[in-house]
Design a protein around this motif. Structure first.
Motif, short mmCIF file in Angstrom:
data_model
loop_
_atom_site.label_atom_id
_atom_site.label_comp_id
_atom_site.label_asym_id
_atom_site.label_seq_id
_atom_site.Cartn_x
_atom_site.Cartn_y
_atom_site.Cartn_z
N GLU A 201 9.35 1.85 -7.11
CA GLU A 201 9.20 1.08 -8.76
C GLU A 201 8.43 2.12 -9.37
O GLU A 201 7.70 2.88 -8.19
N GLU A 202 8.23 2.48 -10.35
CA GLU A 202 7.24 2.77 -10.67
C GLU A 202 6.05 2.74 -11.32
O GLU A 202 5.86 0.93 -11.87
N ARG A 203 5.20 3.26 -10.72
CA ARG A 203 3.46 2.02 -10.57
C ARG A 203 2.49 3.67 -11.62
O ARG A 203 2.15 4.86 -11.57
N ARG A 204 1.30 2.65 -12.02
CA ARG A 204 0.46 4.02 -12.36
C ARG A 204 -0.55 3.70 -11.32
O ARG A 204 0.09 3.60 -10.70
N GLY A 205 -1.01 5.46 -11.18
CA GLY A 205 -1.20 6.12 -9.97
C GLY A 205 -2.00 7.39 -10.41
O GLY A 205 -2.63 7.13 -11.59
N ILE A 206 -3.89 7.26 -9.45
CA ILE A 206 -3.87 8.64 -9.46
C ILE A 206 -3.36 9.83 -9.02
O ILE A 206 -2.88 9.78 -7.86
N PHE A 207 -4.02 11.05 -9.50
CA PHE A 207 -3.61 11.87 -9.08
C PHE A 207 -4.91 12.87 -8.54
O PHE A 207 -5.83 13.43 -9.39
N ALA A 208 -5.88 12.69 -7.74
CA ALA A 208 -7.07 12.82 -6.82
C ALA A 208 -7.08 14.51 -6.28
O ALA A 208 -6.31 14.99 -5.89
N TYR A 209 -7.68 15.17 -7.08
CA TYR A 209 -7.83 16.99 -6.71
C TYR A 209 -9.29 16.88 -5.85
O TYR A 209 -10.52 17.09 -5.98
N ILE A 210 -8.93 16.83 -4.89
CA ILE A 210 -10.17 17.06 -3.31
C ILE A 210 -10.29 18.47 -2.96
O ILE A 210 -9.66 18.76 -2.69
N ARG A 211 -11.45 18.27 -2.49
CA ARG A 211 -12.23 19.98 -2.11
C ARG A 211 -12.82 19.50 -0.34
O ARG A 211 -12.78 18.70 -0.17
N TYR A 212 -12.07 20.77 0.48
CA TYR A 212 -12.55 20.44 1.21
C TYR A 212 -12.99 21.71 1.97
O TYR A 212 -12.07 22.91 2.16
N PRO A 213 -14.28 22.17 2.31
CA PRO A 213 -14.52 23.28 3.01
C PRO A 213 -14.31 23.42 3.86
O PRO A 213 -13.90 23.43 4.54
N PHE A 214 -14.49 24.94 4.13
CA PHE A 214 -13.90 25.53 5.25
C PHE A 214 -15.24 25.48 6.13
O PHE A 214 -16.62 24.78 5.74
N VAL A 215 -15.51 25.68 7.39
CA VAL A 215 -16.10 25.33 8.61
C VAL A 215 -16.82 26.38 8.90
O VAL A 215 -17.88 26.20 8.62
N ASP A 216 -16.21 28.06 9.27
CA ASP A 216 -16.89 28.96 9.08
C ASP A 216 -17.66 29.80 8.04
O ASP A 216 -17.80 31.36 8.68
#
Length: 725
Positions: A201-216
């Motif tokens: 079914e088509e539903r409203r939603g969000i598309f979140a852009y999240i930053r994952y930092p590098f470890v090193d």
RNA sequence: GGGCGAUUAGCUCAGCUGGCUAGAGCAAUUCGUUUACACCGAAUAGGUCAUAGGUUCAAGUCCUAUAUCGCCCACCA
């Protein structure tokens, strides 16, 4: 001479049905005997196992439509010399009934939890039995000539026994097994669902852009997701190996924010560089795609959502117990504060929902019972290709082939209280078995009363039992009826359950009987609301069958189905059309009334003794007409058959022939010989027409026949007359 | 993203393997009948069969595109 009411009154239908029941001929064993005793040739038995309606409510027009087709074929087969079995039943309909009954309890201020498992089952059983008997009456209203002495409820112990045998055999053959994999969990119904039990079914939603930092090193990779809350269960970020943007980072580590876990950057061809940022977070526990990806790359699986759709597992305390939506909001807010939330887009996207309650599916990892159907699907496909079973309309056959070609393991366990319990016992407990393996026992009762054995509480998917319907109702592969009436000839149902039901019946039929359970699947059209939309309770645009019965009678409704509910098409309910068919039914009544009224009592014996000259033009045309209609029925072209009987009876017999003969016989100077001749001819034509019309419109034709019987112009009931082509 | 189906009179639809001067029911118009039936009869009007090409002696019917609508399947972030 005879005083008949001016209009056909459909309220005599119940009485007519009773008359048929009294003959006992809905039972094919009796039919067989009857045919022999009367010197008719006895042809091959003809069987249709009827789709059992769900015993959780009333029947709707769609059921009536299906049964109209069943009945027409059944009656036609009987009248052409086949001992015919239309085998009826009622389905316990696992999840559907559990949902319906739970709602009923809630509306009564109680709940399934208040009742407890055992009491719930008991009351639900009674609920079903009541519904079943209502449904049975409704089936009779449409004229369904089923053998109710053979009626089954799907929870009948005789059926359960056969269903269990199948399961045991599958276990022994290694086809039924327990497995831990990602499943569709309905958080509302609190059960696992097979893929096919979900819809999109088509539903409203969000598309979140999240930053994952590098470890090193400094910097980060941005991932885009529609479900931020699942990030707590992420165990990798995947990129396409050919993606120039990320190539250099493959194999490096990222720090998963909030959860503060290190996760690797992996490369996989599957990743679409165009979508989102081209870097995708991988949550094996809560996304089917990610699950496969996880298996491929041997990623860790971290569960963060439970069976009720709430946050759980090894995640920061403050998120535990939150609904996924709340958790998503909270996470986004926290990420924003940390400067790790790049942006949020509002989007519309396709979401998998529970077919029953429309709740969004939660993919979770869980232990369930599965059936490996790949081999059976392959066999079914071969049978389809060899034309040992075919689908009308053809287009749907290709859809079925496609279904078999892409089949996945079938999850057959459901966490319900209503249905057939999976007959399994775990030594030392189910949990232990799922975690460390151990001993398992298959049987209805525990192998001993040591108390070490824990019963499986899951129920079978309802389609696991209804998938065995064509042979379980005939006593299983060793049953007496099975030998006589299996394989069946046809399966008739609406096209929406083709994959759920017929596909499974073919597979399970092949598995247990080595034969396809039926050779033809006839898909009826779907009855829609007058405005062309789907009839549904929630929209309140449904039309009650009883309203139509009361106003126009069953025959009018049936005739409309034959004309409009063609395979593969939709039929919006048009009351005017049903009305038009009612008018035709009335026309039959009046034409018959005319003939009856014109026969003088003193003429009856002469008329019945009179033999009709086969060479008369009108007789020849009648015979030709009957043969035409038969051909249509042989090819299941009901619409053409219905049109033909209407056209011939109304516009040839009534409008032309009766008018011609009327002038002759009402002439006082006509000789009595001519009168007898004409009346005999008319009576013959009428009777032949009644016979060929009977499969379509059984009530009116029988009503007229019984008037003829009263005058000794005919014998018995119309349903036992033979159509001689 | 893939598959299937639909597109024919004002409305709802028939039209099977190509022969149609394209049908039905309802609605409309005109007449008629009231001792089989007004839940009746007789008649009239109404369509370049979605569009564009093609195959054929012949296409609503077969083929190829296009458009609009519907349904089903699909794991996409």
């Amino acid at each position: 001479m005879k005083d008949l009411s001016k209009a056909y009154e459909s309220n005599i239908e119940k009485e007519i049905y009773r008359k048929w029941e009294e003959t006992g001929l809905f039972n094919p064993d009796n039919m067989d005997k009857y045919l022999k005793e009367n010197g008719y040739s006895v042809k091959k038995p003809f069987t249709i196992t009827l789709p059992p309606p769900n015993a959780n409510g009333n029947l709707h027009l769609g059921h009536m439509c299906g049964y109209s087709f069943h009945d027409a074929i059944g009656r036609y087969m009987r009248m052409t010399g086949h001992p015919t079995l239309l085998l009826p039943g009622k389905d316990h309909a696992g999840i559907q009934t559990e949902t319906a009954f739970t709602k009923k309890l809630e509306s009564e201020g109680t709940s399934k939890w208040d009742l407890g498992r055992e009491e719930f089952y008991k009351q639900c059983y009674e609920f079903c039995i009541t519904n079943a008997s209502n449904a049975r009456e409704q089936e009779k209203n449409i004229g369904l000539s089923a053998d109710y002495s053979r009626e089954f409820f799907t929870l009948d112990p005789r059926l359960t026994k056969i269903v269990y045998e199948t399961f045991y055999k599958m276990y022994e053959d290694g086809l039924a097994y327990r497995d831990k994999r990602i499943i569709n969990q309905c958080p509302y119904c609190k059960t696992a669902l097979a893929d096919i039990d979900t819809e999109h079914e088509e539903r409203r939603g969000i598309f979140a852009y999240i930053r994952y930092p590098f470890v090193d090193e400094d910097g980060y990779i941005t991932v885009a997701t529609t479900r931020p809350e699942t990030m707590l269960g992420d165990t990798a970020v995947a990129v396409n190996p050919n993606d120039e943007r990320y190539k250099e980072y493959i194999g490096k580590k990222l720090m998963l924010p909030i959860a503060n876990r290190e996760i690797p950057i992996i490369a996989d061809e599957e990743v679409d560089m165009e979508k989102g940022t081209g870097a995708v977070k991988v949550t094996p526990a809560h996304s089917p795609v990610d699950f496969d990806l996880g298996q491929k790359h041997e990623l860790e699986v971290i569960n963060v959502i439970d069976e009720e759709g709430k946050m759980t597992g090894e995640i920061p305390e403050r998120f535990i117990g939150l609904e996924t939506v709340e958790c998503s909001k909270k996470l986004c807010a926290e990420l924003d504060e940390l400067g790790l939330l790049e942006k949020i887009e509002n989007i519309k996207h396709e979401v998998a929902v529970c077919e029953r309650c429309r709740t969004a599916i939660e993919p979770i990892i869980s232990n369930q019972w599965y059936v490996d159907v790949s081999g059976l699907a392959q066999r079914s496909l071969e049978e389809l290709k060899k034309d040992n079973v075919s689908v009308i309309p053809e287009g749907q056959q290709r859809a079925l082939e496609h279904f078999y070609e892409n089949i996945q393991p079938w999850c057959i366990s459901r966490q319900l209280w209503w249905g057939q319990r999976i007959p399994v016992w775990y030594k030392g407990g189910k949990k232990k078995y799922d975690e460390d393996g151990g001993e398992i026992y298959l049987g209805e009762n525990a192998p001993d009363d040591s108390g070490e054995w824990e019963a499986e509480t899951d129920m079978f998917d309802t389609w696991f039992s209804s998938g065995q319907w064509p042979f379980s109702t005939l006593g299983g592969p060793d049953g007496e009826d099975f030998k006589k009436y299996y394989p069946t000839q046809m399966m008739i149902h609406a096209r929406d359950i083709l994959f759920w039901w017929s596909s499974r019946m073919i597979m399970m039929g092949l598995y247990r009987t080595n034969e396809v359970p039926f050779s033809k699947i006839f898909l009826t059209g779907m009855i829609l609301a007058p405005d062309g939309s789907k009839m549904s309770k929630s929209k309140g645009n449904g039309v009650e069958p009883q309203y139509i019965f009361d106003k126009y009678g069953a025959d009018a409704l049936r005739l409309w189905y034959y004309s409009d509910a063609l395979p593969g098409s939709n039929a919006p309910l048009r009351e005017e059309k049903i009305k038009g068919n009612r008018n035709f039914v009335n026309k039959i009544w009046n034409a018959s009334r005319f003939i009856i009224m014109n026969i003088d009592e003193s003429e009856i014996s002469s008329i019945t003794d009179h033999s009709v000259d086969e060479n008369l033009d009108r007789i020849k045309q009648t015979k030709e007409h009957i043969s035409n209609v038969s051909k249509y029925l042989d090819k299941f072209q009901f619409n053409l058959g219905a049109e033909a009987i209407r056209e011939f009876f109304w516009h040839t017999l009534c409008d032309v022939w009766i008018e011609e003969i009327k002038n002759e016989i009402q002439d006082k100077d006509i000789g009595s010989d001519i009168r007898i001749e004409r009346l005999s001819e008319l009576l013959y034509i009428l009777k032949e027409n009644l016979k060929i019309m009977h499969p379509f419109i059984p009530f009116i034709t029988e009503a007229v026949w019984q008037e003829l019987v009263k005058l000794e112009l005919a014998k018995g009931t119309l349903m036992e007359q033979q159509i001689i082509i």
